[in-house]
Design a protein around this motif. Structure first.
Motif, PDB file in Angstrom:
ATOM      1  N   HIS A 173       0.851  -1.189   0.000  1.00 22.91           N
ATOM      2  CA  HIS A 173       0.000   0.000   0.000  1.00 22.91           C
ATOM      3  C   HIS A 173       0.887   1.239   0.000  1.00 22.91           C
ATOM      4  O   HIS A 173       1.483   1.579   1.013  1.00 22.91           O
ATOM      5  CB  HIS A 173      -0.909  -0.008   1.230  1.00 22.91           C
ATOM      6  N   ILE A 184      -8.852   7.667  -5.777  1.00 22.05           N
ATOM      7  CA  ILE A 184      -8.936   6.227  -5.502  1.00 22.05           C
ATOM      8  C   ILE A 184     -10.179   5.928  -4.672  1.00 22.05           C
ATOM      9  O   ILE A 184     -10.944   5.004  -4.979  1.00 22.05           O
ATOM     10  CB  ILE A 184      -7.670   5.739  -4.754  1.00 22.05           C
ATOM     11  N   LEU A 188     -12.926   3.341  -5.957  1.00 19.52           N
ATOM     12  CA  LEU A 188     -12.810   2.008  -5.361  1.00 19.52           C
ATOM     13  C   LEU A 188     -14.124   1.222  -5.291  1.00 19.52           C
ATOM     14  O   LEU A 188     -14.168   0.060  -5.727  1.00 19.52           O
ATOM     15  CB  LEU A 188     -12.153   2.121  -3.987  1.00 19.52           C
ATOM     16  N   ARG A 202      -7.629  -1.554  -5.660  1.00 27.29           N
ATOM     17  CA  ARG A 202      -6.919  -0.291  -5.474  1.00 27.29           C
ATOM     18  C   ARG A 202      -5.974  -0.039  -6.644  1.00 27.29           C
ATOM     19  O   ARG A 202      -5.880   1.066  -7.171  1.00 27.29           O
ATOM     20  CB  ARG A 202      -6.141  -0.309  -4.152  1.00 27.29           C
TER      21      ARG A 202
END
Lengths: 243, 85
Positions: A173, A184, A188, A202
């Protein structure tokens, strides 16, 4: 028992194919992926009485520049979802090589980082802190020399740990700036709804923000072929068609 | 604090070192340059020019890469040193 699959990724000239040949020996053949003029090698090796199927992906600096090689490597990791993606890096030029490693690790945590040419690096006075790199990347990191057969057993042990699920890690991440993270967050839920749980949402959201049309095309292809109801296909691949 | 003076790589003399500040190249080529190490913050050294002045060889992330003026004139950096290595 079905063999574990191990995909070999790495920059050109990292000794990736030397390692591949060392592990698979004569038990390999070249394949040409459908729809692409990309030749690759497949082979087998055993470790602790388990069979592994090895796939030598094209050597690339990136998965994002949209050459046929890079698309093939990317699609293999995303869609075929090997049990382990082995990222082979050149110890003498880690900075450049880590670019690809980060790209792979954002897609999958089922990976082992293999730092090859460690003997060359030592000759140049380069010291590499494996524990620190492993801690930052969240996956096992092993230093080897494929040419001089150093560290191969340790590498195979780590591949086994990841393949068998003894060691598990989430995709890496990386925190981006506020604007990107906001994008994002917005994308998502839609991505998850569209592609289901089997793909790294992601990462796909990130690629969408980057305007990666090649990935869009690949995904669309894949999704279309999956929506055609074919129960035999579903059983054969063990796909859970619950989306 | 004074703002650093930014020059395109195409204008930097042989032997000079620059810290990259911005890359104005767009599209697929931008991605390729980023992958090769032309990233803001990275240091690039101007190695030499070909006889006709173009392309120019640059040293970046431990690798030598030649760029044409079309690209190198769109990568901007600040000088951080002369010919010392």
């Amino acid at each position: 028992m079905t063999p574990y699959t191990v995909a070999f990724a790495g920059n050109p000239n990292t000794g990736k194919s030397t390692l591949f040949n060392l592990l698979t020996g004569m038990r390999q053949h070249t394949g040409n992926w459908a729809g692409k003029t990309v030749i690759t090698a497949e082979g087998e090796f055993t470790h602790n009485n388990r069979l592994y199927r090895a796939i030598d992906l094209p050597g690339t600096y990136s998965l994002y520049s949209n050459s046929a090689d890079e698309e093939a490597a990317r699609d293999y990791i995303i869609f075929e979802q090997p049990d382990v993606t082995l990222v082979v890096l050149d110890a003498t030029s880690l900075e450049r090589n880590l670019n690809l490693a980060l790209q792979v690790l954002e897609i999958t945590g089922r990976a082992v980082v293999c730092i090859n040419l460690i003997d060359e690096a030592h000759k140049l006075g380069i010291e590499i802190n494996l524990e620190a790199i492993s801690a930052r990347l969240g996956v096992p990191v092993v230093a080897i020399s494929a040419r001089n057969k150093i560290g191969i057993e340790a590498l195979l042990d780590q591949i086994e740990r990841v393949a068998s699920g003894t060691y598990t890690a989430e995709p890496l991440h990386i925190a981006y700036n506020e604007e990107i993270e906001r994008g994002i967050a917005q994308l998502l839920p839609m991505v998850e709804q569209t592609v289901g749980r089997s793909y790294p949402a992601r990462w796909i959201a990130l690629r969408l923000l980057d305007g990666d049309e090649s990935l869009m095309a690949s995904l669309q292809n894949r999704m279309n072929s999956q929506t055609i109801p074919d129960p035999k296909e579903a059983v054969r691949h063990g796909v859970t068609a619950c989306h | 604090m004074t703002k650093p003076i930014l020059i395109p790589l195409s204008e930097a003399e042989n032997g000079s070192r620059l810290r990259i500040r911005s890359i104005e190249v767009q599209g697929v080529l931008r991605r390729r340059l980023l992958d090769l190490g032309f990233v803001a913050g990275n240091v690039v050294e101007v190695l030499r020019r070909s006889p006709l002045g173009d392309p120019t060889a640059f040293r970046i992330s431990n690798t030598t890469i030649a760029l044409r003026r079309e690209e190198s004139s769109l990568i901007f950096g600040e000088r951080i040193g002369g010919a010392q290595i």
